[in-house]
Design a protein around this motif. Structure first.
Motif, mmCIF file in Angstrom:
data_model
loop_
_atom_site.group_PDB
_atom_site.id
_atom_site.type_symbol
_atom_site.label_atom_id
_atom_site.label_comp_id
_atom_site.label_asym_id
_atom_site.label_seq_id
_atom_site.Cartn_x
_atom_site.Cartn_y
_atom_site.Cartn_z
ATOM 1 N N HIS A 235 9.137 -3.321 -4.943
ATOM 2 C CA HIS A 235 9.659 -2.958 -6.262
ATOM 3 C C HIS A 235 8.568 -3.012 -7.327
ATOM 4 O O HIS A 235 8.676 -2.384 -8.377
ATOM 5 N N ALA A 236 7.499 -3.782 -7.066
ATOM 6 C CA ALA A 236 6.460 -3.983 -8.073
ATOM 7 C C ALA A 236 5.812 -2.684 -8.550
ATOM 8 O O ALA A 236 5.663 -2.482 -9.768
ATOM 9 N N PRO A 237 5.389 -1.764 -7.659
ATOM 10 C CA PRO A 237 4.797 -0.523 -8.173
ATOM 11 C C PRO A 237 5.742 0.286 -9.053
ATOM 12 O O PRO A 237 5.297 0.932 -10.013
ATOM 13 N N PHE A 238 7.023 0.251 -8.740
ATOM 14 C CA PHE A 238 7.996 0.966 -9.563
ATOM 15 C C PHE A 238 8.148 0.304 -10.925
ATOM 16 O O PHE A 238 8.170 0.969 -11.961
ATOM 17 N N ALA A 239 8.260 -1.021 -10.914
ATOM 18 C CA ALA A 239 8.403 -1.748 -12.181
ATOM 19 C C ALA A 239 7.200 -1.529 -13.085
ATOM 20 O O ALA A 239 7.332 -1.424 -14.308
ATOM 21 N N ASN A 240 6.019 -1.420 -12.496
ATOM 22 C CA ASN A 240 4.800 -1.270 -13.290
ATOM 23 C C ASN A 240 4.704 0.061 -14.020
ATOM 24 O O ASN A 240 3.914 0.190 -14.960
ATOM 25 N N VAL A 241 5.489 1.053 -13.592
ATOM 26 C CA VAL A 241 5.486 2.339 -14.300
ATOM 27 C C VAL A 241 6.787 2.552 -15.064
ATOM 28 O O VAL A 241 7.088 3.652 -15.503
ATOM 29 N N GLY A 242 7.560 1.486 -15.231
ATOM 30 C CA GLY A 242 8.737 1.547 -16.078
ATOM 31 C C GLY A 242 10.024 1.965 -15.409
ATOM 32 O O GLY A 242 11.028 2.186 -16.086
ATOM 33 N N VAL A 243 10.055 2.059 -14.079
ATOM 34 C CA VAL A 243 11.296 2.392 -13.372
ATOM 35 C C VAL A 243 12.173 1.142 -13.326
ATOM 36 O O VAL A 243 11.701 0.058 -12.967
ATOM 37 N N PRO A 244 13.452 1.237 -13.667
ATOM 38 C CA PRO A 244 14.350 0.086 -13.537
ATOM 39 C C PRO A 244 14.454 -0.333 -12.070
ATOM 40 O O PRO A 244 14.675 0.503 -11.192
ATOM 41 N N VAL A 245 14.287 -1.629 -11.820
ATOM 42 C CA VAL A 245 14.301 -2.102 -10.439
ATOM 43 C C VAL A 245 15.253 -3.284 -10.287
ATOM 44 O O VAL A 245 15.620 -3.955 -11.249
ATOM 45 N N GLY A 246 15.622 -3.532 -9.051
ATOM 46 C CA GLY A 246 16.447 -4.680 -8.706
ATOM 47 C C GLY A 246 16.450 -4.837 -7.202
ATOM 48 O O GLY A 246 15.878 -4.025 -6.472
ATOM 49 N N GLY A 247 17.095 -5.905 -6.739
ATOM 50 C CA GLY A 247 17.141 -6.083 -5.296
ATOM 51 C C GLY A 247 17.691 -7.432 -4.896
ATOM 52 O O GLY A 247 18.141 -8.228 -5.734
ATOM 53 N N LEU A 248 17.635 -7.676 -3.594
ATOM 54 C CA LEU A 248 18.155 -8.905 -2.996
ATOM 55 C C LEU A 248 17.101 -9.532 -2.106
ATOM 56 O O LEU A 248 16.217 -8.849 -1.578
ATOM 57 N N PHE A 249 17.258 -10.843 -1.882
ATOM 58 C CA PHE A 249 16.282 -11.616 -1.112
ATOM 59 C C PHE A 249 16.988 -12.858 -0.605
ATOM 60 O O PHE A 249 17.774 -13.478 -1.328
ATOM 61 N N SER A 250 16.751 -13.214 0.657
ATOM 62 C CA SER A 250 17.397 -14.417 1.209
ATOM 63 C C SER A 250 16.432 -15.564 1.432
ATOM 64 O O SER A 250 16.821 -16.602 1.972
ATOM 65 N N GLY A 251 15.174 -15.409 0.998
ATOM 66 C CA GLY A 251 14.228 -16.517 1.045
ATOM 67 C C GLY A 251 13.201 -16.383 2.147
ATOM 68 O O GLY A 251 13.483 -15.874 3.232
ATOM 69 N N ALA A 252 12.002 -16.911 1.863
ATOM 70 C CA ALA A 252 10.914 -16.847 2.836
ATOM 71 C C ALA A 252 10.441 -18.258 3.178
ATOM 72 O O ALA A 252 11.203 -19.049 3.726
ATOM 73 N N ASP A 253 9.215 -18.594 2.793
ATOM 74 C CA ASP A 253 8.620 -19.860 3.237
ATOM 75 C C ASP A 253 8.802 -21.006 2.251
ATOM 76 O O ASP A 253 8.314 -22.102 2.495
ATOM 77 N N VAL B 258 0.821 -1.211 0.000
ATOM 78 C CA VAL B 258 0.000 0.000 0.000
ATOM 79 C C VAL B 258 0.858 1.265 0.000
ATOM 80 O O VAL B 258 0.627 2.200 -0.776
ATOM 81 N N GLY B 259 1.856 1.317 0.887
ATOM 82 C CA GLY B 259 2.658 2.529 0.994
ATOM 83 C C GLY B 259 3.439 2.844 -0.261
ATOM 84 O O GLY B 259 3.446 3.989 -0.737
ATOM 85 N N SER B 260 4.114 1.847 -0.810
ATOM 86 C CA SER B 260 4.909 2.091 -2.020
ATOM 87 C C SER B 260 4.020 2.408 -3.212
ATOM 88 O O SER B 260 4.369 3.252 -4.051
ATOM 89 N N ARG B 261 2.853 1.758 -3.294
ATOM 90 C CA ARG B 261 1.922 2.087 -4.372
ATOM 91 C C ARG B 261 1.444 3.529 -4.250
ATOM 92 O O ARG B 261 1.321 4.250 -5.254
ATOM 93 N N TYR B 262 1.178 3.958 -3.034
ATOM 94 C CA TYR B 262 0.722 5.326 -2.818
ATOM 95 C C TYR B 262 1.805 6.312 -3.262
ATOM 96 O O TYR B 262 1.513 7.317 -3.928
ATOM 97 N N TYR B 263 3.045 6.027 -2.908
ATOM 98 C CA TYR B 263 4.155 6.912 -3.283
ATOM 99 C C TYR B 263 4.265 7.014 -4.801
ATOM 100 O O TYR B 263 4.341 8.113 -5.356
ATOM 101 N N VAL B 264 4.282 5.879 -5.475
ATOM 102 C CA VAL B 264 4.465 5.877 -6.931
ATOM 103 C C VAL B 264 3.273 6.530 -7.622
ATOM 104 O O VAL B 264 3.439 7.333 -8.557
ATOM 105 N N THR B 265 2.068 6.233 -7.157
ATOM 106 C CA THR B 265 0.867 6.804 -7.772
ATOM 107 C C THR B 265 0.842 8.311 -7.662
ATOM 108 O O THR B 265 0.399 9.020 -8.582
ATOM 109 N N ASN B 266 1.316 8.833 -6.545
ATOM 110 C CA ASN B 266 1.267 10.275 -6.310
ATOM 111 C C ASN B 266 2.529 10.998 -6.751
ATOM 112 O O ASN B 266 2.636 12.218 -6.565
#
Length: 462
Positions: free
Chosen positions: A268-286, A199-207
């Motif tokens: 990163h998803a809201p940024f990617a959806n508007v064409g911003v180059p994205v990347g990142g790291l992840f160590s695993g969840a479930d 919600v927060g990141s979507r709000y930022y990108v939308t606005n």
């Protein structure tokens, strides 16, 4: 980390005398290429000005610092204490989340960042994004790093996502400690209500106005980077960002895999959806670690990367120190590398000119100029002035340093009894009343007849 988000788009040295030259001597390890210029001399005995003023050391592209694991874990401890004091969690709309925002904001404000708290409403409660901008850098090229700061209601959220939030906080503080001057503008963000659907990141990108979106050269996302049974996953979105992380891990000899488990599940998803180059790291969840993954990364096969995912046991004990340490360093490596991070010339930088200037016998004073740039504030009280003057009777020579203000500082008087050749010496001057950057001059005069010489070189050490 949010469970799922639909509709995510992937982004997929011999010198004749007199010659004229100018150079800057740099600290060990800095390149000298392009800083030496020469030209033919005038045939007259009058002082000859250099066609190119001596230049300051260029800002040096820095290697990223090692991010102290102890510092990152100290932030985790604070977030854990905040959760414990506020019902055991830091979830959206709960007092633990706002207290987490205030903790991070306080650290950033004290470090010199410009912080902004953005409010939004979700599920009937007020949410908050925290945005922090580091002064300087090209505002039309923004490197942005983000992590969600909220937890689920069932626990303190130390891996998900105290780990990413703490790592980018300590990276931001490292930027401040280095007084970094990146070519690109640096921005950091801590998102609210990620666990309710980004919600927060979507709000930022939308606005964010379309023109401002276009200024974001890359968004780096760090969500769960200290999993207790870790993997080393890299987002395969923007190729440049992806390769930056792969290069870092290749330098450690640690293999990586493309991140698929959480693709589109984080901010990163809201940024990617508007064409911003994205990347990142992840160590695993479930998801479950395979035997092949355990073979290359260690840990336990057949077990989840994080058995405490979205659970009350996601405490500070639910962190793998090695993974958190490596990933925190990788955050800094990417920020430094992708922003072309630089610093001004350090203390001890030497500015030197090799311009030869003839000293008339028993004549008028001549000057040699040295342009100092890139040194903030005033000159030091122990400014070192190195002089190399070739002369057949040094006792004839009077030497002054002229500061940018026009003030003269006597370095050497004449002396009839000083019959040696040459003046090769280093003088110390209290020039603390002078602005460091500006035009400095060495003034030399021969006050007696029959002996001649020239300024070979001189230097200032700040």
């Amino acid at each position: 980390m949010k469970l799922s988000v639909p509709g995510v788009r992937r982004i997929p040295a011999i010198r004749a005398i007199p010659t004229i030259s100018a150079r800057v001597a740099l600290p060990v390890g800095l390149a000298l290429a392009g800083l030496l210029a020469t030209t033919a001399p005038s045939a007259t005995a009058a002082p000859v000005a250099s066609p190119r003023p001596a230049q300051s050391a260029p800002a040096a592209v820095l290697a990223a610092p090692d991010i102290p694991l102890a510092n990152v874990k100290a932030h985790l401890t604070q977030l854990s204490s905040i959760a414990a004091a506020n019902g055991g969690n830091r979830a959206h709309g709960r007092p633990g989340y706002l207290a987490s925002v205030n903790y991070v904001k306080g650290k950033l404000d004290a470090a010199g960042f410009t912080t902004t708290v953005q409010q939004f409403t979700s599920s009937g409660a007020t949410g908050y994004n925290l945005i922090a901008d580091w002064p300087g850098g090209d505002p039309n090229q923004v490197i942005m790093s983000g992590s969600h700061l909220d937890s689920v209601t069932s626990g303190a959220g130390m891996n998900d996502n105290g780990s990413g939030s703490s790592a980018i906080l300590e990276t931001a503080l490292a930027v401040s400690r280095a007084q970094l001057q990146p070519a690109k503008h640096l921005r950091f963000a801590w998102w609210g209500a990620e666990e309710l659907g980004l919600v927060g990141s979507r709000y930022y990108v939308t606005n964010l106005p379309t023109a401002d979106r276009a200024k974001i050269s890359g968004y780096l996302n760090f969500d769960m980077i200290g999993s207790p049974n870790p993997g080393y996953f890299v987002y395969d979105d923007d190729p440049t960002i992806e390769q930056t992380f792969k290069d870092y891990y290749a330098g450690l000899g640690v293999p990586t895999e493309i991140e698929t488990e959480g693709d589109g599940r984080s901010d990163h998803a809201p940024f990617a959806n508007v064409g911003v180059p994205v990347g990142g790291l992840f160590s695993g969840a479930d998801y479950t670690k395979t035997a092949a993954q355990a073979q290359k990364w260690g840990g336990t096969s057949g077990q989840a990367f994080d058995r405490c995912y979205h659970s009350s046991c996601d405490t500070t004990a639910n962190i793998n120190d090695t993974a958190l340490d490596r990933n925190s360093d990788a955050v800094a490596y990417a920020v430094w590398t992708l922003s072309a991070a630089t610093v001004p010339p350090p203390t001890g930088t030497v500015f030197e000119t090799l311009t030869d200037v003839t000293i008339p016998d028993n004549g008028a004073a001549i000057t040699s100029s040295l342009n100092v740039t890139g040194i903030a504030g005033n000159a030091p009280p122990t400014l070192r002035v190195g002089v190399d003057i070739k002369h057949t009777w040094r006792g004839d020579v009077v030497i002054d340093l002229i500061g940018p203000s026009g003030t003269a500082y006597r370095l050497k008087n004449s002396s009839g009894s000083d019959s040696a050749d040459n003046v090769i010496a280093t003088y110390t001057v209290n020039a603390s009343s002078e602005v460091a950057s500006g035009l400095w001059r060495l003034r030399v005069q021969d006050v007696a007849a029959q002996d001649t010489g020239y300024i070979d070189s001189w230097r200032l050490t700040f």
